[in-house]
Design a protein around this motif. Structure first.
Motif, PDB file in Angstrom:
ATOM      1  N   MET A 110       0.839  -1.195   0.000  1.00  0.00           N
ATOM      2  CA  MET A 110       0.000   0.000   0.000  1.00  0.00           C
ATOM      3  C   MET A 110       0.875   1.247   0.000  1.00  0.00           C
ATOM      4  SD  MET A 110      -2.728   1.312   2.895  1.00  0.00           S
ATOM      5  CE  MET A 110      -1.452   1.495   4.154  1.00  0.00           C
ATOM      6  N   PRO A 111       0.719   2.126  -0.976  1.00  0.00           N
ATOM      7  CA  PRO A 111       1.488   3.380  -0.965  1.00  0.00           C
ATOM      8  C   PRO A 111       1.127   4.220   0.254  1.00  0.00           C
ATOM      9  CG  PRO A 111       0.464   2.991  -3.111  1.00  0.00           C
ATOM     10  CD  PRO A 111      -0.135   2.005  -2.161  1.00  0.00           C
ATOM     11  N   PRO A 169      -0.219  17.134   3.056  1.00  0.00           N
ATOM     12  CA  PRO A 169       0.317  18.428   2.615  1.00  0.00           C
ATOM     13  C   PRO A 169       0.844  19.214   3.807  1.00  0.00           C
ATOM     14  CG  PRO A 169      -1.834  18.002   1.642  1.00  0.00           C
ATOM     15  CD  PRO A 169      -1.619  16.935   2.667  1.00  0.00           C
ATOM     16  N   ARG A 170       1.925  19.934   3.576  1.00  0.00           N
ATOM     17  CA  ARG A 170       2.494  20.753   4.650  1.00  0.00           C
ATOM     18  C   ARG A 170       1.541  21.906   4.983  1.00  0.00           C
ATOM     19  NH1 ARG A 170       4.384  18.464   7.826  1.00  0.00           N
ATOM     20  NH2 ARG A 170       2.925  17.004   6.908  1.00  0.00           N
ATOM     21  N   GLY A 198       6.556  16.126  18.143  1.00  0.00           N
ATOM     22  CA  GLY A 198       6.836  17.338  17.393  1.00  0.00           C
ATOM     23  C   GLY A 198       6.715  17.183  15.894  1.00  0.00           C
ATOM     24  N   THR A 199       6.636  15.940  15.417  1.00  0.00           N
ATOM     25  CA  THR A 199       6.593  15.703  13.963  1.00  0.00           C
ATOM     26  C   THR A 199       5.418  14.817  13.554  1.00  0.00           C
ATOM     27  OG1 THR A 199       8.164  13.863  14.238  1.00  0.00           O
ATOM     28  CG2 THR A 199       9.080  16.013  13.668  1.00  0.00           C
ATOM     29  N   VAL A 200       4.417  14.706  14.409  1.00  0.00           N
ATOM     30  CA  VAL A 200       3.297  13.810  14.127  1.00  0.00           C
ATOM     31  C   VAL A 200       2.520  14.244  12.882  1.00  0.00           C
ATOM     32  CG1 VAL A 200       1.623  15.037  15.572  1.00  0.00           C
ATOM     33  CG2 VAL A 200       1.394  12.559  15.240  1.00  0.00           C
ATOM     34  N   ILE A 235      -1.183   9.853   5.449  1.00  0.00           N
ATOM     35  CA  ILE A 235      -2.639   9.979   5.403  1.00  0.00           C
ATOM     36  C   ILE A 235      -3.310   8.628   5.597  1.00  0.00           C
ATOM     37  CG2 ILE A 235      -4.570  10.526   3.872  1.00  0.00           C
ATOM     38  CD1 ILE A 235      -2.770  12.665   2.582  1.00  0.00           C
ATOM     39  N   GLU A 236      -2.764   7.591   4.977  1.00  0.00           N
ATOM     40  CA  GLU A 236      -3.389   6.266   5.025  1.00  0.00           C
ATOM     41  C   GLU A 236      -3.352   5.650   6.423  1.00  0.00           C
ATOM     42  OE1 GLU A 236      -1.910   7.203   0.966  1.00  0.00           O
ATOM     43  OE2 GLU A 236      -1.052   7.286   2.988  1.00  0.00           O
ATOM     44  N   GLU A 237      -2.518   6.186   7.316  1.00  0.00           N
ATOM     45  CA  GLU A 237      -2.394   5.650   8.666  1.00  0.00           C
ATOM     46  C   GLU A 237      -2.829   6.662   9.719  1.00  0.00           C
ATOM     47  OE1 GLU A 237       1.401   2.738   7.624  1.00  0.00           O
ATOM     48  OE2 GLU A 237       1.742   4.609   8.724  1.00  0.00           O
ATOM     49  N   ALA A 238      -3.684   7.557   9.312  1.00  0.00           N
ATOM     50  CA  ALA A 238      -4.079   8.657  10.197  1.00  0.00           C
ATOM     51  C   ALA A 238      -4.724   8.171  11.487  1.00  0.00           C
ATOM     52  CB  ALA A 238      -5.022   9.602   9.464  1.00  0.00           C
ATOM     53  N   ASN A 239      -5.359   7.019  11.479  1.00  0.00           N
ATOM     54  CA  ASN A 239      -6.052   6.519  12.667  1.00  0.00           C
ATOM     55  C   ASN A 239      -5.243   5.474  13.431  1.00  0.00           C
ATOM     56  OD1 ASN A 239      -8.409   8.082  12.109  1.00  0.00           O
ATOM     57  ND2 ASN A 239      -9.021   6.568  10.560  1.00  0.00           N
ATOM     58  N   ALA A 240      -3.979   5.319  13.055  1.00  0.00           N
ATOM     59  CA  ALA A 240      -3.149   4.290  13.690  1.00  0.00           C
ATOM     60  C   ALA A 240      -2.552   4.748  15.013  1.00  0.00           C
ATOM     61  CB  ALA A 240      -2.028   3.870  12.741  1.00  0.00           C
ATOM     62  N   GLY A 241      -2.699   6.030  15.337  1.00  0.00           N
ATOM     63  CA  GLY A 241      -2.149   6.520  16.588  1.00  0.00           C
ATOM     64  C   GLY A 241      -0.636   6.378  16.626  1.00  0.00           C
TER      65      GLY A 241
END
Length: 336
Positions: free
Chosen positions: A1-2, A7-8, A288-290, A295-301
């Motif tokens: 999975m890519p 986006p910054r 500090g870099t979260v 995007i595909e792992e946004a809910n992975a905590g």
């Protein structure tokens, strides 16, 4: 999975178009635990290695700080014996005496399991990264090579002109994969290691991103412009953490944010400035870099914040540099 970097928070080119000439492309490797094969790019995975080429050994001086037996059973046994040693201690605590006793205990346990083991023997290097050019655009000398392999010694070193003290020592191999007609058998494992230098086998999901120089590496007038921009935006966005430098394991780009030392140029013996080749990181992101979490792992905590399990220094990054003039020139390293 890519995997895709969000986006910054701001497009710096709109505010500071002059930064474009200082930008570089980097490849975020996005390592994730898996079972990579020798014909795949990986972090900590098996290498495509010719059967007629000796496996590399580290013959440098080692510092025993942090060493532990590699085998899990030995580590568990050492932990139990070490606890008994600690509980049997009487009188005032003497840290040096305790460390000497632990090393003697560790060496005895290891020699029982590996008769003839000599801590002064050369140490087998372990795979750190295998990068096929088809997966990682921008690697050097694509007319001559299509595979980059990076290994390191999983012990601490006392330091030299090219090796950062108390960190692994690298070796690099450049290859044409098609020239490996017969693969070597399973690689030898070191008897001793610093556990924090042993990467878990990971597949990679490379992604091309744009990086900007560390703030301290910018020309003075651009430093002032960046500071003015941060003040004008006023939303707490930090140039270094949120815009300029992608966290985690990556190839090429600008690499790391100087924090332990004052910035200085990485210069080859030929006089050319060396460039980042691989950045090995103590984790993929932190508090500090979260915002760089895919995007595909946004809910992975936080479950994917440290898939490789390598820890360098006190949560630092370790960067390997190469000379753009020749692959035969000595590589250099720095810790950030």
């Amino acid at each position: 999975m890519p995997l895709t970097t969000p986006p910054r928070p701001h497009n710096l080119f709109e505010y500071l178009p002059e930064l474009a000439e200082h930008s570089r492309l980097a490849v975020r490797l996005h390592p994730r635990e898996g079972a990579p094969r020798t014909d795949e790019s990986s972090v900590g995975g098996p290498l495509l290695w010719p059967a007629d080429e000796p496996r590399p050994l580290c013959r440098l001086a080692h510092d025993p700080i942090g060493e532990r037996p590699l085998a899990q059973a030995l580590r568990l046994r050492f932990a139990k014996e070490d606890r008994r040693l600690f509980e049997a201690r009487t009188g005032p605590f003497d840290q040096q005496r305790q460390e000497d006793a632990e090393r003697e205990l560790m060496l005895r346990i290891v020699q029982e399991a590996h008769p003839g083991f000599d801590p002064g023997d050369p140490v087998p290097l372990i795979p750190v990264a295998q990068l096929y050019y088809r997966d990682v655009p921008g690697l050097p000398w694509p007319d001559r090579y299509d595979l980059l392999q990076i290994l390191w010694c999983p012990l601490n070193h006392t330091g030299s002109q090219t090796i950062t003290p108390y960190c692994p020592a690298f070796q690099v191999r450049w290859r044409m994969a098609a020239e490996v007609e017969m693969q070597a058998a399973e690689a030898p494992q070191p008897v001793m290691c610093v556990e924090e230098y042993m990467p878990r086998p990971c597949v990679v999901r490379p992604e091309l991103v744009t990086e900007f120089p560390n703030y301290d590496d910018l020309p003075e007038h651009l430093q002032e412009a960046v500071t003015d921009w941060e003040d004008r935006i006023g939303d707490g966005v930090d140039y270094g953490f949120d815009i300029a430098l992608a966290p985690g394991w990556k190839a090429m780009g600008h690499g790391g944010c100087w924090s332990l030392y004052e910035p200085y140029p990485m210069v080859c013996e030929c006089g050319a400035e060396q460039l980042p080749l691989l950045t090995a990181a103590s984790g993929e992101f932190d508090s500090g870099t979260v915002s760089w979490q895919p995007i595909e792992e946004a809910n992975a905590g936080w479950s994917l914040s440290d898939p490789v399990g390598v820890h360098l220094g006190r949560g630092n990054k370790f960067q390997l540099h190469y000379c753009p003039e020749s692959e035969h020139h000595t590589n250099r390293t720095e810790i950030f």
